[in-house]
Write a protein that holds these residues in place. Structure first.
Motif, PDB file in Angstrom:
ATOM      1  N   ALA A  21      -5.699   1.823   2.063  1.00 52.50           N
ATOM      2  CA  ALA A  21      -5.486   0.393   2.287  1.00 52.50           C
ATOM      3  C   ALA A  21      -4.371   0.155   3.291  1.00 52.50           C
ATOM      4  O   ALA A  21      -3.309   0.776   3.221  1.00 52.50           O
ATOM      5  CB  ALA A  21      -5.152  -0.293   0.962  1.00 52.50           C
ATOM      6  N   ASP A  26      -1.276  -1.944   4.771  1.00 53.49           N
ATOM      7  CA  ASP A  26      -0.216  -2.656   4.054  1.00 53.49           C
ATOM      8  C   ASP A  26       0.778  -3.228   5.063  1.00 53.49           C
ATOM      9  O   ASP A  26       0.730  -2.907   6.258  1.00 53.49           O
ATOM     10  CB  ASP A  26       0.484  -1.734   3.062  1.00 53.49           C
ATOM     11  CG  ASP A  26       1.093  -0.503   3.714  1.00 53.49           C
ATOM     12  OD1 ASP A  26       1.297  -0.499   4.948  1.00 53.49           O
ATOM     13  OD2 ASP A  26       1.380   0.473   3.001  1.00 53.49           O
ATOM     14  N   ASP A  54       3.901  -2.634   5.655  1.00 49.58           N
ATOM     15  CA  ASP A  54       4.682  -1.618   6.370  1.00 49.58           C
ATOM     16  C   ASP A  54       3.905  -1.073   7.555  1.00 49.58           C
ATOM     17  O   ASP A  54       4.457  -0.873   8.649  1.00 49.58           O
ATOM     18  CB  ASP A  54       5.066  -0.478   5.423  1.00 49.58           C
ATOM     19  CG  ASP A  54       6.127  -0.886   4.415  1.00 49.58           C
ATOM     20  OD1 ASP A  54       6.793  -1.917   4.641  1.00 49.58           O
ATOM     21  OD2 ASP A  54       6.277  -0.179   3.406  1.00 49.58           O
ATOM     22  N   GLY A  62      -6.986  -3.494   2.370  1.00 51.18           N
ATOM     23  CA  GLY A  62      -5.580  -3.889   2.427  1.00 51.18           C
ATOM     24  C   GLY A  62      -5.332  -5.307   1.961  1.00 51.18           C
ATOM     25  O   GLY A  62      -4.333  -5.580   1.286  1.00 51.18           O
ATOM     26  N   SER A 109      -5.633  -5.295  -1.996  1.00 52.61           N
ATOM     27  CA  SER A 109      -4.539  -4.632  -2.715  1.00 52.61           C
ATOM     28  C   SER A 109      -3.206  -5.336  -2.486  1.00 52.61           C
ATOM     29  O   SER A 109      -2.426  -5.533  -3.424  1.00 52.61           O
ATOM     30  CB  SER A 109      -4.455  -3.163  -2.302  1.00 52.61           C
ATOM     31  OG  SER A 109      -4.285  -3.030  -0.911  1.00 52.61           O
ATOM     32  N   THR A 110      -2.939  -5.761  -1.238  1.00 46.96           N
ATOM     33  CA  THR A 110      -1.681  -6.456  -0.970  1.00 46.96           C
ATOM     34  C   THR A 110      -1.663  -7.832  -1.627  1.00 46.96           C
ATOM     35  O   THR A 110      -0.641  -8.264  -2.177  1.00 46.96           O
ATOM     36  CB  THR A 110      -1.451  -6.603   0.542  1.00 46.96           C
ATOM     37  OG1 THR A 110      -1.468  -5.303   1.140  1.00 46.96           O
ATOM     38  CG2 THR A 110      -0.129  -7.274   0.847  1.00 46.96           C
ATOM     39  N   LYS A 159      -0.815  -7.423  -5.243  1.00 51.48           N
ATOM     40  CA  LYS A 159       0.615  -7.132  -5.431  1.00 51.48           C
ATOM     41  C   LYS A 159       1.463  -8.392  -5.316  1.00 51.48           C
ATOM     42  O   LYS A 159       2.460  -8.552  -6.020  1.00 51.48           O
ATOM     43  CB  LYS A 159       1.096  -6.132  -4.382  1.00 51.48           C
ATOM     44  CG  LYS A 159       0.699  -4.707  -4.641  1.00 51.48           C
ATOM     45  CD  LYS A 159       1.272  -3.836  -3.535  1.00 51.48           C
ATOM     46  CE  LYS A 159       0.868  -2.388  -3.709  1.00 51.48           C
ATOM     47  NZ  LYS A 159       1.381  -1.547  -2.600  1.00 51.48           N
ATOM     48  N   ARG A 160       1.056  -9.283  -4.392  1.00 47.45           N
ATOM     49  CA  ARG A 160       1.849 -10.497  -4.157  1.00 47.45           C
ATOM     50  C   ARG A 160       1.481 -11.632  -5.110  1.00 47.45           C
ATOM     51  O   ARG A 160       1.934 -12.759  -4.943  1.00 47.45           O
ATOM     52  CB  ARG A 160       1.661 -10.949  -2.707  1.00 47.45           C
ATOM     53  CG  ARG A 160       2.084  -9.903  -1.676  1.00 47.45           C
ATOM     54  CD  ARG A 160       3.575  -9.702  -1.612  1.00 47.45           C
ATOM     55  NE  ARG A 160       3.958  -8.629  -0.721  1.00 47.45           N
ATOM     56  CZ  ARG A 160       4.141  -8.746   0.587  1.00 47.45           C
ATOM     57  NH1 ARG A 160       3.961  -9.924   1.166  1.00 47.45           N
ATOM     58  NH2 ARG A 160       4.511  -7.708   1.316  1.00 47.45           N
ATOM     59  N   ASP A 215      -3.952   0.477  -6.912  1.00 47.10           N
ATOM     60  CA  ASP A 215      -2.537   0.410  -6.567  1.00 47.10           C
ATOM     61  C   ASP A 215      -1.667  -0.026  -7.743  1.00 47.10           C
ATOM     62  O   ASP A 215      -0.450  -0.079  -7.633  1.00 47.10           O
ATOM     63  CB  ASP A 215      -2.322  -0.560  -5.394  1.00 47.10           C
ATOM     64  CG  ASP A 215      -2.760   0.059  -4.082  1.00 47.10           C
ATOM     65  OD1 ASP A 215      -2.727   1.298  -3.985  1.00 47.10           O
ATOM     66  OD2 ASP A 215      -3.145  -0.678  -3.171  1.00 47.10           O
TER      67      ASP A 215
END
Length: 373
Positions: free
Chosen positions: A174, A176, A178, A326, A329-330, A333-334, A361
């Motif tokens: 994925a 991300d 970064d 991405g 998954s991101t 997370k957020r 993740d």
């Protein structure tokens, strides 16, 4: 209804025995004229189904049907019988020797994920001849027989795992934030650099498949006061016909809206006003000398993503699907809502693939082993 005709350049479909029997029953129930009109409606339904089915779906089914035909020829089975034994034998054959050329490690068997696709396509092709371009009548495949073949495939996959044999590429890594920052730092202000940055940043924010940026036109990306609206019309399902919105980012370095605007302005400055046309392709192939070539196709998008990520020094290799996974998954997370993520990326709500991207993740931040050593 009297004006219904086959699509231009397409031969009428042969009348199957099943259709003849159906029309005969209609005639007995409702009379010959009503039966003829109902038959016309069936032809229209077939034409509409063929028109709206994505070309890549047809292509996938047709290719997989050829694998079924190879299996039947090797076993001397009729291709039009999807019995319990034939389907289970097909699964075993796919995993053992189904490939025509050796795969990674010299293995002739398919990966379980590929075997599932071929099994599903064979079942579809048996039940619906037109889906795979074959002539003849539908061949019944019972739910129980299909289910037993899938259970056999699951069991054989477990045996492969226990034997320490791994096949297939696995899920795409994925993308991300970064990685986005690393790519932004590695993209210069050349035309190619601006295209690369716009491709990655916009693709990440609407969870693009490789085919989607390849299918976009300039008019499909509209700049609005709050950001971009992308008209995605090249997806595989009804959920992919969507208009995701991409807001301005607070950080200028990875703002997809500003990256898109800068890229299109550079494209027009370099290549002329033709690139301001609404029908101009959104993303172009640019050669090593900075010359603008034809539209960037799906394979070109995939290769560009790999190359851009490698140039940025991202340690784990990105693929053409990394931008898509991405976003899921991101977003998870957020704390983004799963329904909002599905709508943005064109997944069906509660899609298994989307949930898979999210779940793999999880378990890192609140991990029982974290910080113990």
């Amino acid at each position: 209804m009297n004006d219904i005709e086959p699509a231009a350049g397409r031969e009428p479909e042969p009348v199957t025995d099943a259709r003849t029997a159906l029309v005969t029953r209609w005639a007995e129930r409702h009379g010959v004229e009503a039966a003829a009109r109902l038959a016309q409606a069936e032809d229209l339904a077939d034409a509409v189904a063929a028109e709206i089915r994505p070309a890549n779906t047809d292509d996938t089914y047709t290719k997989s049907w050829r694998v079924w035909e190879r299996f039947c020829a090797a076993q001397r089975f009729p291709t039009t019988e999807g019995s319990r034994g034939a389907l289970v034998a097909y699964v075993a054959w796919l995993l053992r020797e189904g490939r025509q050329r050796p795969g990674p490690g010299g293995v002739l068997g398919y990966a379980p994920a590929s075997a599932r696709l071929h099994l599903d396509a064979a079942i579809v092709g048996l039940r619906n001849p037109k889906a795979v371009g074959r002539a003849g009548a539908p061949c019944p495949v019972t739910k129980d027989d299909a289910a037993e073949a899938r259970v056999a495939l699951d069991g054989l996959e477990v045996k492969l795992i226990k034997a320490k044999e791994r096949r297939g590429r696995g899920q795409a890594v994925a993308a991300d934030p970064d990685g986005l920052y690393a790519i932004a730092a590695a993209c210069d202000t050349s035309l190619e650099g601006r295209r690369d940055l716009a491709l990655i940043l916009t693709g990440f924010h609407y969870a693009s498949r490789a085919s989607e940026p390849a299918g976009l036109l300039n008019a499909d990306v509209a700049v609005r006061p709050k950001g971009l609206v992308i008209s995605v019309l090249t997806g595989k399902t009804k959920h992919s016909v969507r208009s995701p919105k991409i807001p301005y980012a607070s950080d200028l370095a990875i703002c997809p809206v500003r990256a898109w605007i800068a890229y299109r302005e550079a494209l027009v400055a370099h290549g002329g006003s033709a690139h301001s046309s609404p029908t101009d392709s959104a993303f172009h192939w640019i050669d090593q000398h900075g010359n603008i070539r034809g539209p960037l196709g799906p394979d070109g998008v995939t290769e560009a993503i790999k190359r851009i990520a490698a140039r940025a020094g991202i340690p784990v290799k990105w693929t053409g699907h990394s931008l898509r996974s991405g976003l899921a998954s991101t977003g998870r997370k957020r704390g983004k809502d799963a329904v909002a993520i599905a709508d943005q990326g064109g997944w069906a709500r509660h899609s298994r693939s989307m949930l898979g991207y999210m779940q793999r993740d999880e378990g890192w931040d609140d991990n029982a082993s974290a910080g113990l050593t």
